[in-house]
Design a protein around this motif. Structure first.
Motif, mmCIF file in Angstrom:
data_model
loop_
_atom_site.group_PDB
_atom_site.id
_atom_site.type_symbol
_atom_site.label_atom_id
_atom_site.label_comp_id
_atom_site.label_asym_id
_atom_site.label_seq_id
_atom_site.Cartn_x
_atom_site.Cartn_y
_atom_site.Cartn_z
ATOM 1 N N MET A 138 31.105 36.542 41.486
ATOM 2 C CA MET A 138 29.976 35.894 40.822
ATOM 3 C C MET A 138 28.904 34.958 41.254
ATOM 4 S SD MET A 138 29.584 35.294 36.731
ATOM 5 C CE MET A 138 29.613 33.651 36.890
ATOM 6 N N LYS A 139 29.705 33.881 41.709
ATOM 7 C CA LYS A 139 28.500 32.805 42.311
ATOM 8 C C LYS A 139 27.956 33.169 43.487
ATOM 9 C CE LYS A 139 28.494 30.880 38.123
ATOM 10 N NZ LYS A 139 27.338 30.714 37.517
ATOM 11 N N MET A 140 28.156 34.324 44.182
ATOM 12 C CA MET A 140 27.894 34.732 45.351
ATOM 13 C C MET A 140 28.274 33.673 46.418
ATOM 14 S SD MET A 140 26.337 37.281 44.840
ATOM 15 C CE MET A 140 25.864 37.762 46.542
ATOM 16 N N GLY A 141 29.424 33.081 46.349
ATOM 17 C CA GLY A 141 30.120 32.067 47.306
ATOM 18 C C GLY A 141 29.347 30.740 47.139
ATOM 19 N N LYS A 142 28.850 30.354 46.147
ATOM 20 C CA LYS A 142 28.077 28.892 46.205
ATOM 21 C C LYS A 142 28.736 28.059 45.191
ATOM 22 C CE LYS A 142 23.746 30.586 47.543
ATOM 23 N NZ LYS A 142 22.284 30.741 47.221
ATOM 24 N N CYS A 143 28.714 26.662 45.717
ATOM 25 C CA CYS A 143 29.275 25.649 44.706
ATOM 26 C C CYS A 143 28.345 25.482 43.457
ATOM 27 C CB CYS A 143 29.291 24.201 45.211
ATOM 28 S SG CYS A 143 29.778 22.846 44.287
ATOM 29 N N GLU A 144 28.885 25.422 42.219
ATOM 30 C CA GLU A 144 28.615 25.560 41.048
ATOM 31 C C GLU A 144 27.797 24.085 40.599
ATOM 32 O OE1 GLU A 144 30.448 28.059 37.845
ATOM 33 O OE2 GLU A 144 31.836 28.539 39.214
ATOM 34 N N ILE A 145 27.988 23.221 41.402
ATOM 35 C CA ILE A 145 27.099 22.017 41.118
ATOM 36 C C ILE A 145 26.234 21.544 42.091
ATOM 37 C CG2 ILE A 145 27.586 19.577 41.268
ATOM 38 C CD1 ILE A 145 30.074 19.657 39.832
ATOM 39 N N THR A 146 26.399 21.976 43.375
ATOM 40 C CA THR A 146 25.383 21.350 44.378
ATOM 41 C C THR A 146 24.772 22.588 44.816
ATOM 42 O OG1 THR A 146 26.946 21.973 46.166
ATOM 43 C CG2 THR A 146 26.756 19.732 45.334
ATOM 44 N N GLY A 147 25.252 23.766 44.709
ATOM 45 C CA GLY A 147 24.588 25.080 45.267
ATOM 46 C C GLY A 147 24.826 25.608 46.588
ATOM 47 N N TRP A 148 25.820 24.410 47.253
ATOM 48 C CA TRP A 148 26.092 24.762 48.800
ATOM 49 C C TRP A 148 26.791 26.275 48.915
ATOM 50 C CZ3 TRP A 148 28.628 19.371 49.196
ATOM 51 C CH2 TRP A 148 27.574 18.239 48.931
ATOM 52 N N THR A 149 26.507 26.675 50.112
ATOM 53 C CA THR A 149 27.266 28.135 50.356
ATOM 54 C C THR A 149 28.683 27.652 51.091
ATOM 55 O OG1 THR A 149 25.219 29.271 50.934
ATOM 56 C CG2 THR A 149 27.191 30.046 51.539
ATOM 57 N N LEU A 150 29.604 28.191 50.496
ATOM 58 C CA LEU A 150 30.740 27.854 50.931
ATOM 59 C C LEU A 150 31.656 28.788 51.749
ATOM 60 C CD1 LEU A 150 32.185 26.714 47.390
ATOM 61 C CD2 LEU A 150 30.888 25.324 48.937
ATOM 62 N N THR A 151 32.509 28.186 52.526
ATOM 63 C CA THR A 151 33.431 29.044 53.243
ATOM 64 C C THR A 151 34.746 28.976 52.674
ATOM 65 O OG1 THR A 151 34.004 27.257 54.639
ATOM 66 C CG2 THR A 151 32.100 28.710 55.603
ATOM 67 N N ALA A 152 35.826 29.782 52.842
ATOM 68 C CA ALA A 152 36.877 29.875 52.330
ATOM 69 C C ALA A 152 37.544 28.639 52.282
ATOM 70 C CB ALA A 152 37.778 30.952 52.765
ATOM 71 N N ASN A 153 37.603 27.929 53.499
ATOM 72 C CA ASN A 153 38.512 26.652 53.668
ATOM 73 C C ASN A 153 37.838 25.407 52.874
ATOM 74 O OD1 ASN A 153 36.526 26.150 55.394
ATOM 75 N ND2 ASN A 153 37.771 25.789 57.103
ATOM 76 N N GLU A 154 36.557 25.648 52.375
ATOM 77 C CA GLU A 154 35.838 24.579 51.566
ATOM 78 C C GLU A 154 36.155 25.072 50.172
ATOM 79 O OE1 GLU A 154 32.082 23.513 54.821
ATOM 80 O OE2 GLU A 154 31.985 25.125 53.069
ATOM 81 N N VAL A 155 36.678 25.856 49.745
ATOM 82 C CA VAL A 155 36.505 26.107 48.199
ATOM 83 C C VAL A 155 37.692 25.679 47.681
ATOM 84 C CG1 VAL A 155 36.851 28.056 46.490
ATOM 85 C CG2 VAL A 155 35.524 28.583 48.533
ATOM 86 N N HIS A 156 37.229 24.815 46.313
ATOM 87 C CA HIS A 156 38.411 24.429 45.378
ATOM 88 C C HIS A 156 37.722 25.190 44.103
ATOM 89 C CE1 HIS A 156 40.542 20.790 47.011
ATOM 90 N NE2 HIS A 156 40.515 21.881 47.947
ATOM 91 N N CYS A 157 38.901 25.720 43.070
ATOM 92 C CA CYS A 157 38.722 26.215 41.980
ATOM 93 C C CYS A 157 39.121 25.263 41.055
ATOM 94 C CB CYS A 157 39.533 27.627 41.920
ATOM 95 S SG CYS A 157 38.980 28.511 40.350
ATOM 96 N N HIS A 158 38.249 24.852 40.125
ATOM 97 C CA HIS A 158 38.717 23.716 39.158
ATOM 98 C C HIS A 158 38.373 24.326 37.899
ATOM 99 C CE1 HIS A 158 37.761 20.106 37.080
ATOM 100 N NE2 HIS A 158 36.743 20.555 36.243
#
Length: 598
Positions: A513-533
């Protein structure tokens, strides 16, 4: 769209497409058990069942989807794979619901785990079966609806001028399906995997609580039952189509006079079948042909499918003189200018039922004039309008219903609401209804007027649409961006110990839904950068539900939970966070019970 999106999440789209293509080429399937029991297919089945309202209904073991959500992905996959090694479905809970004619319909509710298992089988068997199904069978099939069935009937009446209908009512269809014949029909579709056949054959024979093991029939309420019922009646579809529509003629004969006119010179019975589940009609040009079809279909059902018809409900109708009923609608061929066209309305018994249901909603508002009850009434009205607005006389029918309800509605709602033309109604109201029609306002909500509805043209199903071909899917939805799809496939392979299957499933949805972007910074994330809070932490009562999860960059996630202010300040500078980002960060920290950062 959601179905296709789910397929993409679990990398099953290409698998289902390949199954459909092989079936279209009449290939056989000897090893689909491994696909059915694959991790991806099981997790896809869980997601599909979870999104179904019926998942909250318990089986005989008292468990619902909420019990399954609490276990891990590995546990769910292991439990299902182990259970299928020697599959024996649990007892089925019997529930009775009232039909329109006042009689009771038996529903069978399998245990929640058996429902997930049935969904696993349905996902893999459906693309195979779809390749064989008749194009004018509309019940319980992807992308098809009752409105498509009605559109087909209207087309045959308006354009082909077919005014005789053979109405055939199969006596207790779901309760009388022959199990042995069903197994043979699955085999004839190319499903030659003996493990799959063995498991599927046990599903209709599941013991019903307090009733025993059924010797025939399929469960109304079973996830796989709708597909199996279409498999059974597909033989009828193909036979009827083969008698006229698909009957082959020589090329020379075709080229001289055209195929349809060539067929008219033969002794073939002209007829076109339109089916929705076990409810079907054959449209013919004259009464004599209709008589032939009636007896031919009756014999075919009896001799080939071991099914009886109900003589009281089965009949031949001349649409120029009498109405026929189908899926809650009435159909008649009335004169318009120099030809006859289909005039459709709402059958009388259904109108009475709608009035009864409306009165229940109105009385509920009178007893408790809340926003919630007003919205429930609006949901009811919009639902019946959206279903019946394909009727050519829908405005007349609902105007009559509204007139007959007028005194009841006014007398009960006058003390609790304000009556008049709606002023500043909601966007939804303005989208569907006119502000020139008076209505009640209850607790700030304008009630949708029952009599204000217009006819919508019934559109035929487009054969170009398909879930199982690349071209067909392009017309339905936009695929995930390649980079997002790639990262989702990598996330799916990640193993996070002790996380529930609900958490892992919703994590994928949130990322998409967030098109792979951080919900605070808007950075595009790769799988190894993703944390689900967890926005509200579990220790403060937070759950694994979708709306409590947030997709974040792993370093931003760590800042949220840090307590050392010096480290936080240095990391804020390091990542060059803006004021708006810091404000969001503080919202997350406060929800976790931590201090704001400056």
């Amino acid at each position: 769209m959601s179905t296709l999106r789910y397929w993409d999440y679990y990398n099953m789209t290409e698998t289902f497409t390949e199954l459909y293509e092989k079936a279209s080429n009449n290939d056989t399937f000897n090893n689909i058990y491994d696909i059915i029991t694959s991790r991806e297919n099981i997790l896809l089945a869980f997601r599909t069942i979870k999104s179904n309202k019926g998942s909250k209904t318990p089986g005989t073991d008292g468990k619902t989807i909420d019990n399954i959500k609490e276990i891990t992905e590995n546990e769910l996959v292991s439990v299902i794979q182990t259970k299928l090694e020697n599959y024996q479905p649990k007892k089925v809970r019997r529930k009775w619901i009232e039909k329109e004619n006042g009689k009771l319909r038996p529903l069978g509710i399998p245990s929640i785990l058996d429902r997930i298992i049935q969904q696993c089988f349905k996902q893999v068997l459906e693309p195979i079966a779809e390749a064989y199904f008749y194009k004018h069978s509309y019940g319980f099939r992807p992308l098809r609806s009752t409105h498509h069935a009605m559109a087909r009937i209207q087309f045959l009446i308006n354009h082909a001028q077919l005014h005789y209908v053979v109405d055939v009512d199969i006596k207790g269809f779901f309760d009388n399906v022959n199990h042995t014949l069903l197994t043979k029909q699955l085999w004839n579709l190319g499903i030659h995997d003996r493990k799959v056949i063995a498991c599927v054959s046990k599903m209709p024979k599941a013991e019903i609580d307090k009733e025993g093991i059924p010797s025939k029939g399929v469960l109304q309420g079973g996830i796989l039952s709708t597909l199996l019922s279409n498999v059974v009646l597909n033989d009828l579809d193909q036979w009827v189509a083969g008698q006229w529509e698909f009957f082959p003629l020589s090329k020379n004969y075709k080229s001289k006079v055209g195929e349809r006119y060539a067929k008219k010179r033969t002794n073939l019975k002209e007829g076109y079948l339109v089916r929705y589940a076990d409810d079907f009609k054959i449209l013919c040009r004259d009464g004599k042909t209709a008589q032939k079809w009636y007896h031919a279909v009756r014999l075919y059902l009896k001799e080939r499918l071991k099914l009886d018809i109900s003589p009281e409900k089965s009949q031949i109708v001349n649409l120029r003189k009498r109405e026929s009923e189908f899926l809650g609608f009435t159909i008649k061929a009335n004169v318009k200018r120099k030809k006859r066209v289909a005039h459709t309305g709402i059958k009388r018994r259904k109108q009475e039922k709608l009035k009864e249901q409306a009165k229940v909603h109105i009385q509920r508002i009178k007893d408790s004039p809340t926003t919630q009850n007003a919205l429930r009434f609006n949901s009811f009205v919009l639902g019946i309008h959206n279903y019946f607005n394909r009727a050519t006389h829908v405005n007349l029918e609902f105007s009559r219903i509204a007139y007959e309800l007028k005194a009841f509605l006014y007398n009960r709602l006058r003390p609790v609401g304000k009556y008049g033309h709606p002023i500043n109604p909601s966007k939804v109201y303005k989208k569907f209804y006119s502000t020139q029609v008076k209505t009640f306002k209850i607790d700030g909500v304008h009630l949708f007027p029952i009599g204000d509805v217009k006819t919508v043209n019934a559109m035929n199903f487009s054969p170009k649409l398909s879930l199982y071909t690349e071209e067909g899917r392009k017309k339905i939805y936009d695929k995930l961006k390649p980079n997002v799809g790639l990262e989702i496939s990598r996330l799916l392979k990640a193993k996070i110990p002790d996380r529930t299957v609900e958490y892992m499933d919703n994590r994928i949805s949130r990322f998409s839904m967030k098109m792979g972007k951080c919900e605070i910074t808007g950075w595009t994330l790769t799988a190894n950068e993703v944390h689900c809070h967890h926005y509200t932490p579990p220790h403060l009562g937070g759950t694994d539900k979708f709306n409590n999860l947030r997709i974040l960059h792993k370093d931003i996630h760590r800042i949220i939970h840090r307590k050392n202010t010096d480290i936080i300040s240095s990391e804020i500078q390091k990542f060059e966070l803006t004021d708006s980002m810091i404000n969001k960060l503080n919202q997350y920290r406060m929800e976790c019970g931590l201090e704001k950062v400056v």
